[in-house]
Design an enzyme around this catalytic site. Structure first.
Site, PDB file in Angstrom:
ATOM      1  N   LYS A  81     -58.599  -3.101 -22.520  1.00 33.43           N
ATOM      2  CA  LYS A  81     -57.417  -3.732 -21.928  1.00 33.43           C
ATOM      3  C   LYS A  81     -57.903  -4.859 -21.017  1.00 33.43           C
ATOM      4  O   LYS A  81     -58.851  -4.650 -20.235  1.00 33.43           O
ATOM      5  CB  LYS A  81     -56.660  -2.664 -21.143  1.00 33.43           C
ATOM      6  CG  LYS A  81     -55.323  -3.051 -20.588  1.00 33.43           C
ATOM      7  CD  LYS A  81     -54.667  -1.804 -19.959  1.00 33.43           C
ATOM      8  CE  LYS A  81     -53.238  -2.068 -19.526  1.00 33.43           C
ATOM      9  NZ  LYS A  81     -52.605  -0.835 -18.981  1.00 33.43           N
ATOM     10  N   SER A 156     -48.562   0.235 -21.330  1.00 30.64           N
ATOM     11  CA  SER A 156     -48.987  -1.146 -21.276  1.00 30.64           C
ATOM     12  C   SER A 156     -50.336  -1.404 -21.933  1.00 30.64           C
ATOM     13  O   SER A 156     -50.689  -2.559 -22.153  1.00 30.64           O
ATOM     14  CB  SER A 156     -49.037  -1.627 -19.825  1.00 30.64           C
ATOM     15  OG  SER A 156     -49.961  -0.841 -19.071  1.00 30.64           O
ATOM     16  N   SER A 180     -49.242   4.684 -19.530  1.00 30.70           N
ATOM     17  CA  SER A 180     -49.765   3.513 -20.257  1.00 30.70           C
ATOM     18  C   SER A 180     -51.025   3.751 -21.052  1.00 30.70           C
ATOM     19  O   SER A 180     -51.466   2.856 -21.793  1.00 30.70           O
ATOM     20  CB  SER A 180     -49.994   2.354 -19.284  1.00 30.70           C
ATOM     21  OG  SER A 180     -48.762   1.819 -18.877  1.00 30.70           O
TER      22      SER A 180
END
Lengths: 471, 64
Positions: A81, A156, A180
């Site tokens: 990420k 996310s 997330s």
């Protein structure tokens, strides 16, 4: 050989490299080729540096040939990420505000992965500043579910789930403030663990909500996650919030029997609004655990969980607004409408309400541990209460149906963040629409080992983790 | 007692000063009233002597 390499698990490919059955260069090249083929369709990378990764792989192979010391992830390609800082490298946080941000220091988790020998392929797609559950980011191409590109990847850590699910990398870091890690893992058909609050250092990691944020891995199997978490967890002199709790060798106890292990089925809260096909898949997974020797025990969760669900956003939004207070005033146009809207409420929460939400947290944790973990060793619950939504169902809007859907996506995960407990998402089947279904295992603080033990036993008895998307 | 668009406008003008279009001034009270209700509902739980750091202590005290 190169065609099959991307389908090995992280631990299998690490062992193959270490035993010189395959070179890191071959493995990284196979991943690069797969990324080049799939990323234009699924959009899971924000940036990548394949040449640097191939050079790192050559160096890893040379070190191995020279008999130098090697780590648990020697030569294994990963990507993360895009919010874990590496000095001098881009870290966009999925935003326009930080489109050109290059930190001057490196996150402890990235230092530890590098020290273990991992090769970094680049920064993965994420929701802008990690604020949103369905994976939409107005600044990026639509990141898409590897099982069907018309469906959401969740967020996310959207790119982390997709990259691992698409067999483009062997593992990825994500962050989890309200679900997330677990939600993107669940919808991509991979494993994701949100460890105990404070288990993993957050030095050099973009903040979303410091009282809730956790860093953890997404990977193809429980064993893969156990290895990655072992590498990144533990005390950190650079992060005063990181726990001093020792980090066990979780892989060593993965094979322990489930006989006598009490697996809890929650009565109340977690099954509210759960649709039949999810309930059926979860029941089947409980039956598997029962045949493996686990005692399946129904347990009432405290009604206060409904209050927890309401207080988690008080904390998250207050801290999020504080983090963004300067840019929200100086550069509001650089935020997408969706994230700017999500941030606004936090500016109107009184400090007294925020502090109260932090002070009562201990009571809620005590109630939950007393009600649940005096009766069971792990709690088994749905991740998403419904099948994975289509992208078209989640297009940004402010209507009530859209808001209900957004709240539903994380209702079963965000409460765990507020309580600070470890939780791991494990694939357990497919919906009629062909999208993955998952359960989460929730444990006592610092009992990640128990989650790995139960999840691994389930994995060995079922085929779900070995199924690959039709790409 | 409820938060209204007028409340949002007044607090924003006097305290926060973030850019807020009219449509958001109209929408925000629904969310703010939910957040406020959660906080009001928990006032009776508040223990004067509780310290936020107790949470970290309890995580370790109840570890598995």
């Amino acid at each position: 050989m190169s065609a099959t390499l991307p389908f090995l698990t992280l631990t299998e490919v690490a062992d193959a490299i270490t035993s010189k059955k395959v070179s890191s260069f071959e493995v990284v090249r196979a991943c690069v080729e797969r990324i080049e083929r799939l990323d234009p369709k699924l959009h899971f990378f924000i940036w990548s540096e394949p040449e640097e990764a191939l050079a790192a792989a050559r160096a890893a192979d040379a070190r191995l040939a020279a008999g130098g010391p090697i780590g648990l992830l020697h030569g294994v390609p990963l990507a993360h990420k895009d919010m874990f800082y590496v000095a001098g490298k881009r870290s966009t946080c999925g935003s326009k505000v930080r489109r050109d941000f290059r930190p001057t220091y490196t996150a402890t988790v990235m230092e530890r992965l590098a020290a273990a020998g991992a090769v970094n392929l680049g920064g993965l797609a994420m929701v802008e500043f990690a604020m949103g559950p369905h994976g939409y980011n107005a600044h990026l191409e639509q990141c898409r579910n590897p099982w069907n590109p018309e469906y959401i990847p969740c967020g996310s850590s959207s790119g982390s789930g997709v990259a691992v699910g698409a067999r483009a990398v062997y593992g990825a870091l994500g962050s989890d403030t309200g679900g997330s890690i677990r939600c993107p893992a669940a919808v991509a058909g991979v494993v994701g663990i949100c460890p105990t609050y404070s288990r993993v250092s957050r030095y050099g990691v973009m903040q979303m909500s410091t009282s809730l944020d956790c860093v953890g891995p997404l990977a193809r199997t429980v064993r893969d996650c156990a290895r990655m978490l072992h590498v990144i967890a533990g005390p950190d002199g650079l992060d005063a919030s990181a726990s001093d709790e020792p980090v066990p060798d979780w892989e060593a106890t993965l094979g322990d029997t489930l006989r006598g292990v009490r697996v809890g089925v929650p009565e109340g809260y977690f099954y509210d609004g759960v649709v039949d096909e999810i309930r059926t898949a979860l029941t089947a997974s409980l039956n598997v655990l029962g045949t493996l020797g686990a005692d399946i025990v129904h347990v009432k969760v405290p009604p206060s969980l409904y209050e927890v669900a309401e207080l988690q956003p008080v904390v998250m939004k207050s801290e999020g607004a504080a983090n963004h207070s300067r840019w929200m005033r100086e550069r509001p146009a650089d935020y997408s409408d969706q994230v700017r809207n999500r941030l606004q409420a936090g500016f109107f929460i009184p400090a007294t309400d925020y502090i109260q939400a932090i002070k009562v947290r201990t009571q809620f944790l005590a109630e939950f541990v007393d009600a649940v973990f005096t009766r069971v060793d792990v709690l088994h619950a749905p991740v998403l209460p419904m099948p994975v939504p289509r992208i078209s169902e989640t297009m940004p809007s402010s209507g009530p149906a859209y808001l209900d859907m957004v709240v539903s996506l994380t209702r079963n995960t965000k409460v765990v963040n507020y309580l600070g407990l470890p939780a791991m998402s494990v694939p357990c089947g497919f919906s009629r629409s062909g999208l993955p279904i998952a359960f989460q295992l929730i444990g006592r603080p610092f009992a990640e080992g128990r989650l790995f033990q139960v999840g691994h036993a389930y994995e060995r008895a079922t085929p779900w983790h070995s199924m690959t998307p039709p790409l | 007692m409820a938060i209204t668009p007028q409340t949002v406008t007044m607090v924003n003008d006097a305290v926060q000063g973030i850019p807020l279009p009219d449509v958001r001034i109209q929408e925000l009270p629904m969310e703010l009233n939910q957040l406020r209700a959660a906080s009001v509902g928990n006032r009776a739980r508040l223990d004067f002597d509780a310290d936020p750091s107790d949470f970290r202590r309890l995580l370790h005290a109840t570890k598995g």
